[in-house]
Structure formats: C-alpha cells, structure tokens
Write a protein that holds these residues in place. Structure first.
Motif: not given
Ligand SMILES: [N-]=[N+]=N[C@]1([C@H](N)O)O[C@H](CO)[C@@H](O)[C@H](O)[C@H]1O
Length: 837
Positions: A198-200, A299-301, A305-307, A340-343
């Motif tokens: 799980k991830y926040p 949310f899913f992206v 990416l955290q995973d 943008a999220e990976l950056m």
C-alpha cells in the motif's frame, strides 16, 4: 557457481516440491477441498455458483504456483520489465481462458462431470469484469495475454473499480437505460488482496521548500491498496501480474472529527477516499474532464510509480539507471500525469537534480495515442491541476519552460510554433495539453494503425514530428487468438488444428497460412461451413430466447457491434436496413425468391451522456420492431439490437458472423480491433478505407473485402462541399427512409428530429449521406457474392489464413523490439528454489 542453500531452504524445498497434479481425480479433490475449506460449505451440498467458485480457486492455486516462480525468476535474472499503465483493462471472464492457457480444460471437464456439473454451465456463473469502455481497454487485456505468452517480463497497472462499465438495458420503448455494475457481489476469486502492498497518495495541499528540496504538504491523503490477478501465458509457465489499485482512507477513521462529535465528516473522509476508485467513467474516445477523473489518474499512477521505484531499489544501483530495467507504456494520455509524478519522486524523494531526473524520465516513458478525435484529447485547466496537484503543476511549468526554450533557440520569433508546441494552451482558462506533455516526456510515440500513425504525425504533432521523426512509430493493433479463436470458437479452431495437424497456430498464427493450400478442398469448405453453422445455431437460440423470434441460419448474419458513436456510423447501417426493408416490401414473389435473407445484429453501449448515440439506439429498436413484425418480410430480414454488449457477448456472437461492418468516416477510427476478430472467425468485412481495415485488405486481398466510401484525404473537401451546398445527395432510397423517419414510423419526434437534423447537408459532419450510395452498392455486392456459397467460404478460408499480422503477439513483439527493448525470458523450472513438474 553452486548456489548456497540455507537449512530453511532445504526444509522448504522438501515440502510442496511438485506442481499441483493435473489428473482428473486430483483436480476433483482440489475442487471439493475448496468447497469445504474456502467456501466453508459441505461437500454434499453445493450448487453451480459454488462449483464455479471452488473451480476458480483451484485453478487460481495453479496460477499462483507459476506466478510466484515467474516473479522470483525475473528477480533472479534481474530482467528489464515493461509496465503497462492503463485506466482500463477489459479482461472478460477468466476461467476458460486460464484453463486453455494452462492446457488443462479437458481434465477440469472430466472432474466437474464426475461431480455432476457441466464445465460450460459452470463457466457461465462468472461475472464479466467490465473494467473498460471498449477497444482501448480490451487491447490492454489482449496485450497482457500476449506479453505472458511470448515470455516478456511485464506488469499491468490500473484501477480496481468497484463499479465497472454500466449494464445496459433497453426499456420497452426501446431506450438505453444504464444500471450500475457492481461486479464484486460474489467476490472475485481471481484477485489476491495485498494488504501489505500500500502507498499514500496526496491531493491538494501546498508546497514548501525546506532549503534542500520542495515538499508537498497538507491536503488530503488516501491509501492505495494493491489487488493482484495472475495472467497466465499460453503454453508457457510464465504467469504475469495485473496489479489494480483500490482507494481507502489513509487513517481508517478520522478520530479527531469523531471525538469532536462531528460524526458525519469522520465518515465523509472515508467515503471521499473510497470514491476515487469506485466507478469507471463510461466515455469511449471522449474525455471526461471531471476533477474525480484526474484524481483517479493521479491515484493509480502515483501508487504505481512508488511501487516500481521500490522494486528497482531492491538492488543497490542509482535511479539514473531506472530506464535500463524499467519501460513504462502510457495507454493513451490517461496516465500522462505520471511524467510529472516520476519527476517529483526523483527530485523531492530521491534528491535527484532536474537534468538527471528529466534525462531518466524521458528514457522510461513511451506513449500510445488511440484517437485523433479532438474531443478525446485530454486537457485539464491549469487552475484545477494547480489546486489538486500543486507540485505537479510547478513541474509541468518547468518542463514546458525548458522545452520552449529549445524551440525558441531553433525558431526565434516563431510565436505560432511556440503556441502549437506548448504544453500550456494559453487562453481563459489556461489548459494543460496532456497529449503534448506525453510527447515531450516520452522517448517514443506510436499510433495504433498505419493510417492513424500517419495522422498522428501529420495532424496531431506535425511540429514534433519535424523535430524528431524517429520518435514517431506505428504499432498496428492486434488481438489474442487464444480468447478470440481458441476459446470463443472451438468449432473452427478444431477444424484449423486438424487441417494444419497442429494447434501451434494458437501461439504462432502465421502457421495458418498453411490453410490456403486446402482452399479448393470440398471437405475443408464443408467443415468451415459446418463450424459457421454451429456458431450461427447458438446465436439463433440466443435470439429466440431473448427476442422470441426464430431466425434461419441460412440467412446471412450481418453484425455491427462496437460502442455507439456517430463516427462509427451505426446510423448509416440502420438507414440501409430501412432501405432493404422498403425494397423487400416492393418485391414480387419471384424477386423475393432471389433475395438473400439477412439477420442484422447491432450492439453497443452509448456513453451515459451521449444523447445522439442514445437516439440511434432508439431508432434501431424502432426499426427492429416494425421489420420483425411485418409478415410481408418474413425471414428475408430480421433486425436485433443485442443488449449489454461486452466481452462475453462478443465471444458468443462474433464466431457467427458472415459479414461484419466497420464503416467509420475515413480518418476517424484509429484502428478498430473487432474487425480483426470477425475475420479471424471466418467472416468478411464491409468497410471504409479507415483504421486497420486498410491493412487487413493489404494482408487478405481486395477480393475478400467490400470496400466503399470516401478516402481520408477526400474528407475535408467533401465536408466543405456539403457545408457550402456544393453537394446534395440524390439517393431516392435514402430520401424515402428519411421521410419515413420524419413521419415517425420508427420512433418519436424526440428522436427523429435531432437525427434528421444531423443528416442535413450543413450538419452531416460524419458524411453519412455523402457515402450512402457507395455503401449501398457495396451491400449489393455482398448480397451477390453470398449467393455463391463456395466462393464465399473460399474467401473466408483465405482470409483466416492471412490474418497472422493481426495477432497481438506480433504487435507486442514489435513494441518489445522497437520501443521497450525487452528480452523474452521463459521461466524454466531448474534451480533448487523452484518446484519441479
Ligand atoms: N479511445 N480510444 N480509442 C480506441 C477505442 N475507442 O477505444 O482505441 C482502440 C484501441 O487502440 C482503437 O482500435 C479504436 O479505433 C479507438 O477509437
């Protein structure tokens, strides 16, 4: 070098050493075991639904074995993986596909028979998980099957919607009604809830700079929980993973508000969180544009990416090498916020500098465009992104600033080019063009059929193509022969395997070319016809049950099933049916003798808010009522609107097609994939030179298709001619049909008026009236050809034989070689850590 084996491993190794036995009696025990221990029912009393559940769990056990070993093997081999990010995965039912891919269907048939159940009936107990709208979602599912079958290391990532694509019902007046599809009522044996994964995920809030890097604080945080489903390959041990995220409140309960007695907001936050993954937006090829939709995308992206980063970091190596082990495919622009999220993750969590972060990011992502329709290209207002994802808007601005800096350097003073190439669309409100962000942030961009990829270059991104032509590729879509032939059409598959003396064609479709040598064989022709008749009989029974109407299987089964959309021109189809009806009404008995009887089947859902599309459904039902109850017409023409078209219904009716319709206005259907399924199932196509129709014609030959209509390059001129009075159709058949509609012969004014208005020259954007005569000519050719059944069946045999290009195995190999740079990594049970067969 010898592998160090710990004591624990030795002990573990000596238990459960074998894969689950595959003989009938062992399988029978496994099923009954699950009745008792998983369903907690007595083995003496369980019904078909329970038998399905127990069977599903026992098949799942087998998938878990090879699943664990495959993942462990990939980790051991430290392979590069591709992650397919999609808001939709239209998987269809799992059971039969899993049994065939494991090559264990007959054993399960035998075991269930001994328990008094029929495998077919048991399979019908399964809900069809409608986690997608249409082609884009189903393509993702076909791709997962091919990725597993050709042993590519891959994961699928998406959202576990509680409510999938709505269930379509038709009111007695003939209107579409949407019913929420809560598909999890009986649970889902094909998923494993991963409470430990799980991830926040944060929304809203503000940005602070702590001297070293930016920090995103405050706002709302929800927790993403993973649900994993095993994806078995065909005739391989490799079993991949589809990880779908479900949203839960970060803290189970907002105690503060509760203790403040503010019970409502305590619950509200819980509901707000869960709402994120609750329902699929039912729009196909049109953007939703709603805040919740963007929330779903982030949310899913973000969880994904955290995973992905966590998995990569298991081995000690710099994140600047992420692209050497990770390829991420963006299935349309829906996951593009991921750039943008990976950056953000790289810079704010991993302290990477901008350049290193950007260099890595652009080597990780690649983007597939699925449509050139302007209304489908996602644009989010800067205000909304700033409010919902303030850090991402900062990053997008910076990406754009640096990107435009390069453009200015090369084209100083060219303001128009700057505007066209900007991620930000100036104006009120300012908008973020997700497609431009996807192009700027990806190392490759592809379309889904040759004509479409050409339009992506020439119409959507000409400036970018000019700068980086090699970035733009074509990856013509494909479909998996496992579900769409072997599972959906056992009758025809059996004939093909017998004549080819192998069933290897199921994973190597090119082998079907071997059928061509038998095209003149009367035996093969007879067997192809018998297989077709078996499928038509099944559908005739379904029609009898659903509509209470007998249809003759000698009639030509003419099928158009796909989402209802004006560019797919179901309206042109129903207008031609009205003309056929009028013609039959005027026929002499002798002419009726000569007339080829037709059963016209149309099906598809209209997006809930798409009024015109819903009118078209109402008209089709109106025509069906009039025609099917007209004694003069009898068996010569029957019309049915098949309700609730989905993957399972497609598997049932596609094998029964003689002719299928893919009649979109040229340049508007990016590819289409049902066209491929229909031909692979022994039918011919009437269609326009659009999408993959063009490549199907190249492969199977012009003689085996009925092409009509304007070409893409003629569309703009034709539209202008219509608009400015340069052209007025003179087709008297069409005029008669439109008069009847105007007279409300088939439906009320509420429907006839808007539909006729759209057929007026200045309004006929989809050129229905412009292509109509050419379409009717093609339909007449179809009738003529069908009279010669020997030539017809030979055309279908030749077509089936030449459809190798449209197996999704070919498509995925091209992605693997040209975009993802992946190695096929078949799992071979060898080292100590693995089970033995
Ligand atoms: N969105 N979208 N695009 C589509 C389909 N509607 O889902 O993607 C499909 C899959 O690429 C295409 O076959 C189809 O032509 C295209 O319209």
């Amino acid at each position: 070098a010898a592998v160090e084996v710990s004591e624990k491993d030795k002990i573990i190794h000596n238990i459960m050493t074998q894969y689950l036995p595959r003989d009938v009696d062992s399988i029978l025990k496994q099923i009954v075991n699950h009745v008792e221990y998983t369903l907690a029912r007595t083995k003496y009393n369980f019904d078909e639904q329970h038998a399905y559940q127990a069977t599903a769990y026992s098949v799942r056990d087998r998938l878990i074995e090879s699943w664990n070993d495959t993942q462990q093997y990939f980790t051991e081999k430290d392979v590069k993986r591709v992650y397919y990010l999609s808001m939709e995965f239209l998987m269809g039912r799992y059971l039969n596909n899993a049994l065939l891919n494991l090559g264990i269907e007959s054993q399960y048939q035998g075991a269930l028979k001994k328990l008094g159940f029929d495998l077919d009936e048991v399979e019908h107990q399964e809900r069809d998980p409608g986690l997608g709208n249409g082609g884009l979602g189903r393509l993702a599912a076909c791709f997962m099957d091919s990725l597993a079958t050709i042993n590519y290391p891959a994961w699928g990532y998406g959202i576990r919607y509680k409510y999938g694509m709505f269930e379509q019902r038709i009111s007695k007046e003939g209107y579409q009604i949407e019913i929420p599809d809560y598909w999890l009522t009986a649970g889902n044996p094909w998923e494993i809830e991963r409470l430990d994964v799980k991830y926040p995920v944060r929304f809203y809030g503000e940005i602070k700079h702590n001297g070293k890097h930016y920090e995103w604080q405050g706002g709302e945080v929800v927790t993403a929980i993973a649900y994993d489903s095993p994806i078995p390959g065909y005739d391989t041990y490799n079993t991949l993973n589809l990880r779908l995220w479900s949203a839960t409140p970060a803290s189970e309960f907002d105690l503060d508000s509760f203790s403040r007695g503010d019970y409502y907001s305590a619950v509200a936050s819980k509901e707000a969180a869960e709402k994120i993954s609750s329902v699929l937006y039912p729009n196909d090829a049109t953007e939703a544009g709603k805040e919740l939709r963007l929330k779903q995308q982030h949310f899913f992206v973000s969880a994904t990416l955290q995973d992905v980063v966590r998995r990569f970091k298991k081995k000690d190596r710099p994140l600047t090498e992420l692209h050497t082990k990770v390829a991420i495919q963006l299935n349309d622009t829906h996951p593009t916020i991921g750039i943008a999220e990976l950056m953000r993750i790289f810079m704010d969590h991993e302290s990477m500098g901008w350049s290193a972060a950007w260099a890595t990011t652009t080597k990780v992502f690649s983007y597939t465009n699925h449509t050139v329709l302007p209304e489908a290209l996602e644009r989010w207002s800067v205000d909304l992104v700033e409010k919902l994802l303030p850090r991402h808007m900062q990053i997008i601005y910076e990406i754009n600033r640096r990107h435009l800096e390069e453009v200015v350097k090369k084209y100083p003073g060219d303001g128009d080019k700057l505007m066209r190439m900007s991620i930000i669309e100036e104006g009120f409100p300012k908008m973020v063009r997700m497609a431009v962000l996807a192009v700027v942030g990806s190392h490759h961009v592809n379309g889904v059929a040759a004509i479409h990829s050409g339009l992506v270059k020439s119409r959507l991104f000409p400036d970018f193509y000019k700068e980086q032509p090699d970035k733009f590729l074509n990856m013509t879509n494909g479909v998996t022969p496992r579900r769409w032939m072997q599972s959906a059409n056992p009758a025809l598959s059996e004939v093909i395997s017998r004549w080819l003396e192998t069933d290897e064609w199921v994973s190597n479709y090119e082998l079907c070319r071997g059928l061509e040598q038998f095209v003149d064989s009367a035996d093969m022709q007879r067997e192809f016809r018998e297989a077709k008749r078996t499928n038509k009989k099944r559908v005739a029974e379904r029609i009898k049950k659903e509509f209470g109407v007998e249809v003759s299987t000698d009639a030509m089964f003419d099928i158009q099933v796909k989402r209802i959309h004006e560019y797919k021109r179901q309206l042109m189809n129903v207008l031609s049916i009205i003309c056929r009806y009028n013609a039959i009404k005027r026929m002499t008995p002798a002419e009726k003798e000569e007339c080829v009887p037709r059963v016209c089947i149309i099906g598809g859902k209209a997006a809930a808010g798409y009024v015109i599309a819903k009118h078209i459904i109402r008209l089709i039902n109106g025509v069906s009522k009039v025609v099917n109850n007209d004694k003069d017409v009898g068996d010569l023409l029957k019309v049915f609107f098949m309700t609730n078209y989905n993957v399972t219904l497609a598997e049932d009716i596609i094998p029964a097609n003689d002719i299928s319709q893919h009649i979109s206005t040229a340049g508007m259907e990016a590819s289409g994939t049902s066209n491929m399924k229909f031909v692979m199932n022994g039918g011919l196509i009437i269609g326009t030179m659009d999408g993959a129709n063009i490549e199907i014609r190249e492969e199977i030959g012009n003689d085996n298709m009925f092409i009509f209509g304007l070409l893409e390059e003629e569309i703009d001129r034709a539209r202008n001619e219509l608009k400015y009075g340069g052209y007025q159709h003179t087709d008297s058949r069409l005029q008669e049909a439109m008069k009847q509609i105007e007279a409300n012969k088939y439906c009320g004014k509420d429907v006839s008026e808007p539909l006729l208005k759209n057929l007026q020259p200045y309004n006929d954007y989809y050129l229905v009236t412009r292509d109509f005569s050419s379409y009717m000519d093609a339909q007449a050719r179809v009738d003529e050809e069908y009279k010669n059944q020997t030539s017809w069946v030979k055309k279908t045999i030749t077509s089936v034989a030449r459809m190798g290009k449209f197996s999704s195995d070919r498509t995925i190999r091209e992605y693997g070689e040209q975009i993802w740079n992946l190695e096929a990594t078949p799992f071979v049970p060898s080292s100590v850590a693995y089970k033995t067969v």
